[in-house]
Scaffold this active site. Structure first.
Site, PDB file in Angstrom:
ATOM      1  N   HIS A 173      -3.341   0.591  -6.017  1.00  0.00           N
ATOM      2  CA  HIS A 173      -3.893  -0.022  -5.393  1.00  0.00           C
ATOM      3  C   HIS A 173      -4.952  -0.272  -5.566  1.00  0.00           C
ATOM      4  O   HIS A 173      -6.562  -0.385  -5.974  1.00  0.00           O
ATOM      5  CB  HIS A 173      -4.514   1.428  -4.564  1.00  0.00           C
ATOM      6  N   GLU A 184       5.707   6.265   0.724  1.00  0.00           N
ATOM      7  CA  GLU A 184       5.835   5.340   0.273  1.00  0.00           C
ATOM      8  C   GLU A 184       7.059   4.981   0.362  1.00  0.00           C
ATOM      9  O   GLU A 184       7.738   3.962   0.081  1.00  0.00           O
ATOM     10  CB  GLU A 184       5.210   4.111   0.303  1.00  0.00           C
ATOM     11  N   GLY A 223      -0.959   5.248  -5.000  1.00  0.00           N
ATOM     12  CA  GLY A 223       0.512   3.954  -5.819  1.00  0.00           C
ATOM     13  C   GLY A 223       1.787   4.655  -5.861  1.00  0.00           C
ATOM     14  O   GLY A 223       1.111   6.234  -5.880  1.00  0.00           O
ATOM     15  N   SER A 242       4.649  13.110  -3.634  1.00  0.00           N
ATOM     16  CA  SER A 242       3.188  12.308  -3.204  1.00  0.00           C
ATOM     17  C   SER A 242       2.088  13.375  -3.316  1.00  0.00           C
ATOM     18  O   SER A 242       2.064  14.385  -3.883  1.00  0.00           O
ATOM     19  CB  SER A 242       3.445  12.610  -1.553  1.00  0.00           C
TER      20      SER A 242
END
Length: 218
Positions: free
Chosen positions: A98, A77, A27, A44
């Site tokens: 997620h 993302e 996420g 990340s």
């Protein structure tokens, strides 16, 4: 830079991890600053419990990193976040999770219908949780497909991936919608398995009729 926004991103990220919406570093979360046009976004592959304010990245909307004080990379993302902010100029925060039940229906590519009134909390005009088309994680394709789905809904599933929620006010609103997505998907799953088929749904026009009871006076 933008420390107050960074603190809010960390706070929501930790809540999502503690409540099981984002396990194992999955996420990502971002907030758009309307004054600078910059977004703050989680890095990340970092455990949210270990995040510090300096770990949060600042980027412009061309995917150019403005600030990463500890040398961490922004979420893979980030292109999706940028695409959503571009497609929805009203959006101020994005929560991508997620969570278990939401991901189940994302894998199935199955939209969630309006079977309970809580669907109203999502600000989805069609009163359905739609599924964005598939795109490989981290790609422009995924970013574009998700942005298209978010254009007409604040809460969507991402095919074979997870869920994303947005809000035009703040990240708390986006996080609340992410929580509702998971709760609604869990209830929908139980309704399907307990009843052996699709549960009855509420017509969208019925959901639109809800109003605070006029009988309550002050």
């Amino acid at each position: 830079m933008l420390e107050h926004l960074k603190e809010n991103v960390i706070r929501i990220g930790r809540s999502a991890q503690r409540e099981g919406l984002c396990k194992h570093k999955s996420g990502n979360f971002s907030i758009l600053d309307p004054e600078t046009g910059y977004l703050v976004i989680t890095p990340s592959g970092v455990d949210r419990e270990e995040l510090k304010v300096d770990d949060i990245i600042v980027s412009d909307r061309n995917a150019h990193v403005i600030e990463n004080l500890t040398g961490l990379k922004p979420s893979s993302e980030m292109l999706m976040h940028i695409a959503i902010y571009r497609e929805r100029p009203d959006v101020r925060a994005i929560v991508h999770t997620h969570s278990k039940y939401a991901t189940v229906f994302a894998v199935l590519g199955k939209p969630v219908p309006p079977f309970v009134y809580e669907m109203m909390a999502l600000n989805n005009p069609a009163q359905v949780i739609p599924v964005a088309e598939y795109g490989r994680p981290g790609t422009v394709e995924l970013a574009e497909h998700t942005a298209v789905a978010v254009k007409s809904a604040d809460a969507v599933l991402m095919k074979a991936h997870g869920a994303v929620a947005v809000d035009s006010t703040d990240i708390d609103g986006a996080y609340l919608k992410a929580c509702y997505i998971e709760e609604l998907c869990e209830m929908y799953h139980h309704a399907l398995t307990a009843g052996g088929g699709e549960p009855p749904v509420l017509p969208p026009e019925e959901l639109c009729k809800w109003a605070y009871p006029k009988e309550i006076t002050f």
